[in-house]
Scaffold this motif. Structure first.
Motif, PDB file in Angstrom:
ATOM      1  N   ARG A 407       2.755  -4.727   3.245  1.00 33.57           N
ATOM      2  CA  ARG A 407       1.543  -5.541   3.085  1.00 33.57           C
ATOM      3  C   ARG A 407       1.714  -6.582   1.991  1.00 33.57           C
ATOM      4  NH1 ARG A 407      -1.413  -5.768  -1.447  1.00 33.57           N
ATOM      5  NH2 ARG A 407      -1.591  -3.486  -1.578  1.00 33.57           N
ATOM      6  N   ALA A 408       2.331  -6.208   0.863  1.00 29.36           N
ATOM      7  CA  ALA A 408       2.515  -7.141  -0.247  1.00 29.36           C
ATOM      8  C   ALA A 408       3.328  -8.355   0.179  1.00 29.36           C
ATOM      9  CB  ALA A 408       3.189  -6.436  -1.411  1.00 29.36           C
ATOM     10  N   VAL A 409       4.300  -8.138   1.068  1.00 30.72           N
ATOM     11  CA  VAL A 409       5.161  -9.237   1.521  1.00 30.72           C
ATOM     12  C   VAL A 409       4.504 -10.033   2.649  1.00 30.72           C
ATOM     13  CG1 VAL A 409       7.375  -9.789   2.600  1.00 30.72           C
ATOM     14  CG2 VAL A 409       7.244  -8.023   0.818  1.00 30.72           C
ATOM     15  N   ALA A 410       3.887  -9.298   3.602  1.00 26.87           N
ATOM     16  CA  ALA A 410       3.442  -9.937   4.834  1.00 26.87           C
ATOM     17  C   ALA A 410       2.031 -10.486   4.793  1.00 26.87           C
ATOM     18  CB  ALA A 410       3.554  -8.929   5.987  1.00 26.87           C
ATOM     19  N   ALA A 411       1.193  -9.993   3.869  1.00 25.18           N
ATOM     20  CA  ALA A 411      -0.219 -10.375   3.880  1.00 25.18           C
ATOM     21  C   ALA A 411      -0.450 -11.886   3.843  1.00 25.18           C
ATOM     22  CB  ALA A 411      -0.956  -9.693   2.737  1.00 25.18           C
ATOM     23  N   PRO A 412       0.240 -12.653   2.978  1.00 27.25           N
ATOM     24  CA  PRO A 412      -0.022 -14.104   2.947  1.00 27.25           C
ATOM     25  C   PRO A 412       0.275 -14.787   4.276  1.00 27.25           C
ATOM     26  CG  PRO A 412       1.153 -13.410   0.977  1.00 27.25           C
ATOM     27  CD  PRO A 412       1.181 -12.249   1.914  1.00 27.25           C
ATOM     28  N   VAL A 413       1.323 -14.331   4.968  1.00 33.42           N
ATOM     29  CA  VAL A 413       1.692 -14.936   6.242  1.00 33.42           C
ATOM     30  C   VAL A 413       0.722 -14.512   7.342  1.00 33.42           C
ATOM     31  CG1 VAL A 413       3.502 -15.133   7.980  1.00 33.42           C
ATOM     32  CG2 VAL A 413       4.111 -14.999   5.549  1.00 33.42           C
ATOM     33  N   ILE A 414       0.455 -13.206   7.406  1.00 33.02           N
ATOM     34  CA  ILE A 414      -0.438 -12.691   8.441  1.00 33.02           C
ATOM     35  C   ILE A 414      -1.829 -13.295   8.311  1.00 33.02           C
ATOM     36  CG2 ILE A 414      -1.631 -10.598   9.230  1.00 33.02           C
ATOM     37  CD1 ILE A 414       0.933  -9.059   8.663  1.00 33.02           C
ATOM     38  N   GLY A 415      -2.284 -13.456   7.070  1.00 32.60           N
ATOM     39  CA  GLY A 415      -3.618 -14.012   6.844  1.00 32.60           C
ATOM     40  C   GLY A 415      -3.777 -15.429   7.338  1.00 32.60           C
ATOM     41  N   GLN A 416      -2.673 -16.161   7.471  1.00 39.15           N
ATOM     42  CA  GLN A 416      -2.735 -17.526   7.982  1.00 39.15           C
ATOM     43  C   GLN A 416      -2.820 -17.567   9.502  1.00 39.15           C
ATOM     44  OE1 GLN A 416      -2.933 -20.358   6.066  1.00 39.15           O
ATOM     45  NE2 GLN A 416      -3.088 -18.905   4.351  1.00 39.15           N
ATOM     46  N   MET A 417      -2.393 -16.482  10.138  1.00 35.93           N
ATOM     47  CA  MET A 417      -2.292 -16.491  11.598  1.00 35.93           C
ATOM     48  C   MET A 417      -3.381 -15.678  12.296  1.00 35.93           C
ATOM     49  SD  MET A 417       1.826 -16.143  12.146  1.00 35.93           S
ATOM     50  CE  MET A 417       1.874 -14.508  11.378  1.00 35.93           C
ATOM     51  N   THR A 418      -3.810 -14.592  11.668  1.00 32.80           N
ATOM     52  CA  THR A 418      -4.769 -13.698  12.319  1.00 32.80           C
ATOM     53  C   THR A 418      -5.531 -12.948  11.234  1.00 32.80           C
ATOM     54  OG1 THR A 418      -4.997 -11.930  13.966  1.00 32.80           O
ATOM     55  CG2 THR A 418      -3.081 -11.819  12.483  1.00 32.80           C
ATOM     56  N   SER A 419      -6.226 -11.894  11.618  1.00 32.81           N
ATOM     57  CA  SER A 419      -6.990 -11.132  10.635  1.00 32.81           C
ATOM     58  C   SER A 419      -6.073 -10.512   9.590  1.00 32.81           C
ATOM     59  CB  SER A 419      -7.772 -10.022  11.330  1.00 32.81           C
ATOM     60  OG  SER A 419      -8.324  -9.129  10.384  1.00 32.81           O
ATOM     61  N   PRO A 420      -6.386 -10.681   8.311  1.00 34.68           N
ATOM     62  CA  PRO A 420      -5.551 -10.073   7.252  1.00 34.68           C
ATOM     63  C   PRO A 420      -5.531  -8.556   7.311  1.00 34.68           C
ATOM     64  CG  PRO A 420      -7.576 -10.989   6.339  1.00 34.68           C
ATOM     65  CD  PRO A 420      -7.512 -11.451   7.763  1.00 34.68           C
ATOM     66  N   LYS A 421      -6.442  -7.959   8.064  1.00 32.35           N
ATOM     67  CA  LYS A 421      -6.470  -6.501   8.157  1.00 32.35           C
ATOM     68  C   LYS A 421      -5.181  -5.936   8.754  1.00 32.35           C
ATOM     69  CE  LYS A 421     -11.514  -6.238   8.570  1.00 32.35           C
ATOM     70  NZ  LYS A 421     -12.658  -5.726   9.351  1.00 32.35           N
ATOM     71  N   TYR A 422      -4.517  -6.721   9.622  1.00 33.37           N
ATOM     72  CA  TYR A 422      -3.284  -6.230  10.245  1.00 33.37           C
ATOM     73  C   TYR A 422      -2.209  -5.932   9.211  1.00 33.37           C
ATOM     74  CZ  TYR A 422      -5.132  -7.328  14.866  1.00 33.37           C
ATOM     75  OH  TYR A 422      -5.892  -7.345  15.998  1.00 33.37           O
ATOM     76  N   ALA A 423      -2.264  -6.635   8.089  1.00 37.86           N
ATOM     77  CA  ALA A 423      -1.262  -6.403   7.047  1.00 37.86           C
ATOM     78  C   ALA A 423      -1.417  -5.025   6.415  1.00 37.86           C
ATOM     79  CB  ALA A 423      -1.363  -7.485   5.967  1.00 37.86           C
ATOM     80  N   GLY A 424      -2.588  -4.432   6.515  1.00 40.91           N
ATOM     81  CA  GLY A 424      -2.842  -3.155   5.859  1.00 40.91           C
ATOM     82  C   GLY A 424      -2.865  -1.956   6.776  1.00 40.91           C
ATOM     83  N   LEU A 425      -2.451  -2.109   8.043  1.00 38.68           N
ATOM     84  CA  LEU A 425      -2.569  -1.010   9.000  1.00 38.68           C
ATOM     85  C   LEU A 425      -1.816   0.238   8.555  1.00 38.68           C
ATOM     86  CD1 LEU A 425      -2.338  -2.817  12.465  1.00 38.68           C
ATOM     87  CD2 LEU A 425      -4.338  -1.715  11.434  1.00 38.68           C
ATOM     88  N   LEU A 426      -0.575   0.089   8.128  1.00 39.65           N
ATOM     89  CA  LEU A 426       0.196   1.268   7.718  1.00 39.65           C
ATOM     90  C   LEU A 426      -0.281   1.829   6.385  1.00 39.65           C
ATOM     91  CD1 LEU A 426       3.854   0.305   8.688  1.00 39.65           C
ATOM     92  CD2 LEU A 426       2.382   1.982   9.801  1.00 39.65           C
ATOM     93  N   GLU A 427      -0.634   0.939   5.460  1.00 35.93           N
ATOM     94  CA  GLU A 427      -1.045   1.389   4.137  1.00 35.93           C
ATOM     95  C   GLU A 427      -2.380   2.122   4.169  1.00 35.93           C
ATOM     96  OE1 GLU A 427      -1.844  -0.473  -0.357  1.00 35.93           O
ATOM     97  OE2 GLU A 427      -1.568  -1.804   1.361  1.00 35.93           O
TER      98      GLU A 427
END
Length: 595
Positions: A407-427
């Motif tokens: 999430r720490a690595v992917a959140a900025p990228v994911i947040g630009q493309m879709t819901s930022p919630k996807y970055a936290g699914l595993l965490e």
């Protein structure tokens, strides 16, 4: 329904009469029919009240109400649906009533049973009762938290009121920012109880009493009812009896109780199963009930248009029906009043505000709402999505640890493309608390420093401890359905839906009752739901005259208000933000900066 306020100088001194009366009168819309005020000799305690007359419309129902012989006085907001049965019992023990109100029942029931009398009440309520002989004040709030009650303790005096904004006008109350309240709003889209935006003001928790006296000051609130605790005790073993008769009996009983009033009672009607079922059952109890439907011009003729289905239901059950259309212009004209009536910031409430206005303009003082059916019968997608997510993530070894780094690595990228919630699914997805935060959260925890001061965000998060509190809510609950029911009912329903219904309806002096949010009903129906897998379709099959077949099979669509569309042409700087976030920022800016 009413507005209440009180001050008790338990540490000595005298009540600020002018401040308390201002607090009372800023809630005039909650009780336009009458006002009352009482203070003790020496002015150490005072009770204030605004009245909306529903039961016993005469002056005998005025508050504060006294039982002089017992040295008791009470101010009360709500309805006690079993008040007649309690009254009969008390009269059998020698108590003599001076009115036909449910308010007077509270006085004598306390005289008979003391603080534990709340266990006997069926209804929605918040009250403060002063016991002169004990020099103490008892506060109480109903098990679901349908009616609000806020209090502030300044170390020498306790102040309470039905609204947060009423307490802000009392000078000794600490109104410095409460980080948990501000963070909670951006996390959830509402301020989570017991927090408010202000450090010195708290909500009395649902299903709690609180005692204050001169000897010990303000004691810790004490629970007498808890939704999660009740769901922990649900017996999930089938008893072999068919559930449909018991379900119908429980639903019809709740509707019958919620129709008790000395004024006309109407009903909010949409095309959904909850309000349609209530309409059908209410029509069995009382013919020609008034129904009101809200339509939005932007949705006319689209799948989000509730009007055609609602009008068919009204025709089927012979109600006195009215459809009210709301346009962007109507919203613009009412926006200042809408935001001013909002006791605490929320991203919801517009539908309740406009349908309540329509009901009041139709001459109603009381209306039934279908709120609560989704929480009881599992109507939300969360009832399937959360357990599925948890079971999937649980099967991934080290998911939380890996997910945090990812999430720490992917959140900025994911947040630009879709819901930022996807970055936290595993965490977050490996337990019910985290999965619920993903499902209901407005902003994700890692985003909070982007919308609030970083120190405020950190302090608020540490105070809230949301994942811990959410996990405590579901601990010991046996089934996935009951776990999600506990989360939805004690979080989303209580802190947003019920609170928004209260302030939005009270802005128009309308009492809204919720037959599907009834403590007795939940105790009876929750076991049936779990044992037999009952759904809202089963609920909808309980009326004698069945609902239309196509309505029974209609997928849940939710109730939408075109806020983003309205903001897009009016406040593009807010509407450009994804989803409801722009609306949330707009509400926060308008309510927090102007108070």
């Amino acid at each position: 329904m009413c507005g209440i306020a009180a001050s008790f100088c338990y540490g000595g001194g005298t009540v600020d009469r002018a401040a308390l009366q201002r607090a009372r009168d800023c809630m005039q819309a909650r009780g336009p029919d009458a006002s009352g005020y009482w203070e003790s000799e020496g002015r150490g305690v005072a009770l204030a009240h605004r009245r909306l007359s529903i039961i016993d419309l005469s002056d005998r129902g005025a508050q504060p109400m006294a039982a002089e012989e017992q040295g008791l006085r009470v101010i009360y907001n709500g309805e006690i649906y079993n008040h007649q049965a309690l009254r009969d019992e008390l009269e059998g023990k020698g108590y003599r009533f001076q009115s036909d109100t449910d308010t007077e029942v509270l006085l004598y029931l306390y005289a008979e049973h003391g603080r534990d009398f709340v266990d006997r009440l069926r209804g929605m309520y918040a009250f403060a009762l002063y016991d002169e002989s004990r020099e103490g004040l008892l506060m109480a709030r109903d098990p679901h938290g349908i009616k609000p009650l806020y209090y502030a303790d300044d170390g020498r005096a306790l102040h309470l009121a039905s609204q947060v904004q009423a307490l802000r006008g009392i000078g000794a109350v600490n109104t410095s920012p409460n980080p948990a309240g501000h963070v909670g709003f951006f996390l959830w889209g509402h301020v989570p109880e017991p927090h408010t935006l202000y450090e010195g003001i708290r909500a009395l928790p649902a299903g709690h009493t609180c005692w204050v006296d001169r000897e010990n000051g303000v004691q810790a609130p004490r629970a007498f009812a808890s939704v999660p605790e009740a769901l922990r005790r649900v017996d999930t073993a089938s008893n072999g009896r068919p559930p449909r008769p018991a379900l119908r009996e429980a639903l019809l009983d709740s509707v019958r109780q919620h129709l008790i009033a000395d004024v006309d009672v109407g009903l909010f009607l949409s095309a959904g199963l909850d309000s349609a079922t209530l309409t059908a059952l209410a029509s069995e109890v009382r013919g020609g009930i008034k129904t009101v439907t809200l339509g939005f011009e932007e949705f006319r003729g689209t799948p989000n248009d509730e009007v055609p289905g609602a009008e068919r239901i009204a025709s089927r059950y012979g109600t006195d029906h009215e459809t009210v259309w709301v346009t962007q212009g109507d919203f613009a004209a009412a926006r200042d009043d809408f935001l001013g009536a909002m006791d605490q910031p929320t991203i919801d409430g517009a539908n309740s505000y406009f349908v309540s206005r329509a009901a009041r303009e139709a001459g109603l003082k009381v209306a039934l709402s279908g709120l609560g059916g989704d929480e009881l019968f599992g109507g939300y997608p969360s009832f399937s999505q959360i357990p599925r997510l948890v079971s999937t993530v649980e099967a991934v070894p080290g998911a939380a640890t890996v997910g945090k780094g990812l999430r720490a690595v992917a959140a900025p990228v994911i947040g630009q493309m879709t819901s930022p919630k996807y970055a936290g699914l595993l965490e977050y997805g490996g337990d019910y608390g985290g999965a619920y935060l993903l499902r209901r959260g407005l902003y994700m925890p890692w985003e909070l420093p982007d919308v609030l001061d970083s120190d405020l965000a950190r302090a608020g998060w540490e105070s809230l401890q949301p994942r811990l509190r959410l996990q405590e809510t579901v601990a010991g609950i046996q089934t996935p359905h009951l776990r999600v029911a506990a989360l939805e009912s004690s979080r989303y329903m209580r802190s947003r839906l019920l609170r928004d219904t209260d302030w939005a309806s009270m802005a128009h002096s309308l009492e809204v009752r919720t037959p599907l949010v009834d403590w007795d009903l939940w105790q009876r129906v929750a076991p049936l739901v779990v044992r037999h897998g009952l759904t809202k379709q089963d609920m909808a099959k309980t009326p004698e005259i069945s609902l239309p077949e196509d309505l029974l099979d209609r997928p849940k669509s939710g109730f939408f208000v075109p806020m983003r569309e309205w903001l897009l042409s009016d406040r593009p700087e807010y509407a450009s933000t994804r989803g409801l976030r722009g609306w949330a920022q707009y509400v926060y800016d308008q309510t927090v900066s102007t108070r």
